[in-house]
Design a protein around this motif. Sequence first.
Motif, short mmCIF file in Angstrom:
data_model
loop_
_atom_site.label_atom_id
_atom_site.label_comp_id
_atom_site.label_asym_id
_atom_site.label_seq_id
_atom_site.Cartn_x
_atom_site.Cartn_y
_atom_site.Cartn_z
N VAL A 20 1.86 1.40 -0.36
CA VAL A 20 2.88 1.54 0.03
C VAL A 20 3.97 1.66 -1.05
CG1 VAL A 20 3.53 0.04 0.82
CG2 VAL A 20 4.12 1.59 2.33
N VAL A 21 3.80 0.81 -1.51
CA VAL A 21 5.44 0.72 -2.78
C VAL A 21 4.93 1.42 -3.90
CG1 VAL A 21 6.68 -0.89 -3.91
CG2 VAL A 21 5.98 -1.62 -1.06
N CYS A 22 4.04 0.09 -4.69
CA CYS A 22 4.14 1.05 -6.14
C CYS A 22 2.98 2.04 -6.39
CB CYS A 22 4.16 -0.35 -6.46
SG CYS A 22 2.43 -1.09 -6.54
N GLN A 23 2.39 2.64 -5.52
CA GLN A 23 0.84 3.60 -4.93
C GLN A 23 -0.20 2.96 -6.22
OE1 GLN A 23 2.37 7.51 -6.25
NE2 GLN A 23 3.81 7.06 -5.19
N LYS A 24 -0.05 1.71 -6.34
CA LYS A 24 -1.16 1.35 -7.16
C LYS A 24 -2.52 1.41 -6.24
CE LYS A 24 -1.45 -3.23 -8.25
NZ LYS A 24 -1.46 -4.64 -8.94
N ARG A 25 -3.76 2.16 -6.23
CA ARG A 25 -5.16 2.00 -6.31
C ARG A 25 -6.15 0.82 -6.35
NH1 ARG A 25 -6.65 7.35 -4.73
NH2 ARG A 25 -4.84 8.18 -4.09
N TRP A 26 -5.43 0.16 -7.31
CA TRP A 26 -7.11 -1.28 -7.71
C TRP A 26 -6.01 -2.26 -8.45
CZ3 TRP A 26 -11.73 -2.21 -6.98
CH2 TRP A 26 -12.38 -2.62 -7.59
N PRO A 27 -6.50 -3.54 -7.87
CA PRO A 27 -7.08 -3.85 -6.91
C PRO A 27 -6.45 -2.95 -5.35
CG PRO A 27 -6.75 -6.13 -7.28
CD PRO A 27 -5.92 -4.91 -8.79
N ARG A 28 -7.31 -2.85 -4.83
CA ARG A 28 -7.01 -2.43 -2.87
C ARG A 28 -5.99 -3.04 -2.90
NH1 ARG A 28 -8.70 -0.99 1.85
NH2 ARG A 28 -8.48 1.20 2.51
N PRO A 29 -4.87 -2.28 -2.28
CA PRO A 29 -3.87 -3.66 -1.24
C PRO A 29 -5.14 -3.69 -0.05
CG PRO A 29 -3.34 -0.70 -1.21
CD PRO A 29 -4.85 -0.87 -2.16
N ARG A 30 -4.54 -5.02 0.46
CA ARG A 30 -5.32 -6.54 0.62
C ARG A 30 -3.95 -6.80 2.28
NH1 ARG A 30 -10.27 -7.65 -0.58
NH2 ARG A 30 -10.63 -6.19 -2.02
N VAL A 31 -3.14 -6.33 1.62
CA VAL A 31 -2.38 -7.33 2.69
C VAL A 31 -1.25 -6.14 3.93
CG1 VAL A 31 0.06 -8.71 2.62
CG2 VAL A 31 -1.80 -8.98 0.62
N ARG A 32 -0.93 -6.55 4.63
CA ARG A 32 -0.49 -5.70 5.95
C ARG A 32 0.84 -5.97 5.91
NH1 ARG A 32 -2.33 -4.28 12.04
NH2 ARG A 32 -1.07 -3.40 12.43
N VAL A 33 1.62 -5.29 5.88
CA VAL A 33 2.92 -5.48 5.63
C VAL A 33 3.59 -4.62 6.86
CG1 VAL A 33 3.04 -5.92 3.37
CG2 VAL A 33 3.19 -3.36 3.98
N GLY A 34 2.77 -3.80 7.46
CA GLY A 34 3.58 -2.73 8.26
C GLY A 34 2.79 -1.61 9.06
N ARG A 35 3.46 -0.53 9.75
CA ARG A 35 2.72 0.19 10.87
C ARG A 35 2.49 1.33 10.31
NH1 ARG A 35 4.96 -0.06 16.35
NH2 ARG A 35 5.71 -0.78 16.26
N LEU A 36 2.12 2.59 10.40
CA LEU A 36 2.46 4.24 10.75
C LEU A 36 2.95 4.08 12.88
CD1 LEU A 36 0.05 5.72 8.20
CD2 LEU A 36 2.94 4.94 8.41
N PRO A 37 3.44 5.25 12.66
CA PRO A 37 3.96 5.04 14.11
C PRO A 37 2.62 5.66 14.87
CG PRO A 37 5.46 6.57 13.13
CD PRO A 37 4.34 6.04 11.61
N ASP A 38 1.34 5.69 14.59
CA ASP A 38 0.39 5.73 15.40
C ASP A 38 -0.59 4.33 15.59
OD1 ASP A 38 -0.65 6.13 13.21
OD2 ASP A 38 -2.04 7.47 13.17
N ASN A 39 0.75 3.15 14.95
CA ASN A 39 -0.22 2.41 14.61
C ASN A 39 -1.35 1.52 13.15
OD1 ASN A 39 1.51 0.58 16.62
ND2 ASN A 39 0.07 1.76 18.26
#
Length: 66
Positions: A20-39
């Motif tokens: 969500v910050v740097c747009q890096k795709r690999w390795p796939r991000p794994r740390v949940r840092v928040g949510r969208l309005p739809d949870n």
Amino acid sequence: MLTFDPEGLTLAQRDGDACVVCQKRWPRPRVRVGRLPDNSAVLACGDCAEALVPAPKATVVAFPSR
């Protein structure tokens, strides 16, 4: 938990396929840092997650003054 506005995110970021910050795709991000309005989860890579998640409060011991 932080809530992110999906308007400023790419489709990959909204789907959890890119940080969500740097747009890096690999390795796939794994740390949940928040949510969208739809949870749905918002993920970050390990480096960016450290910057977003506040550090735990330190234990401070006060000694009486003499």
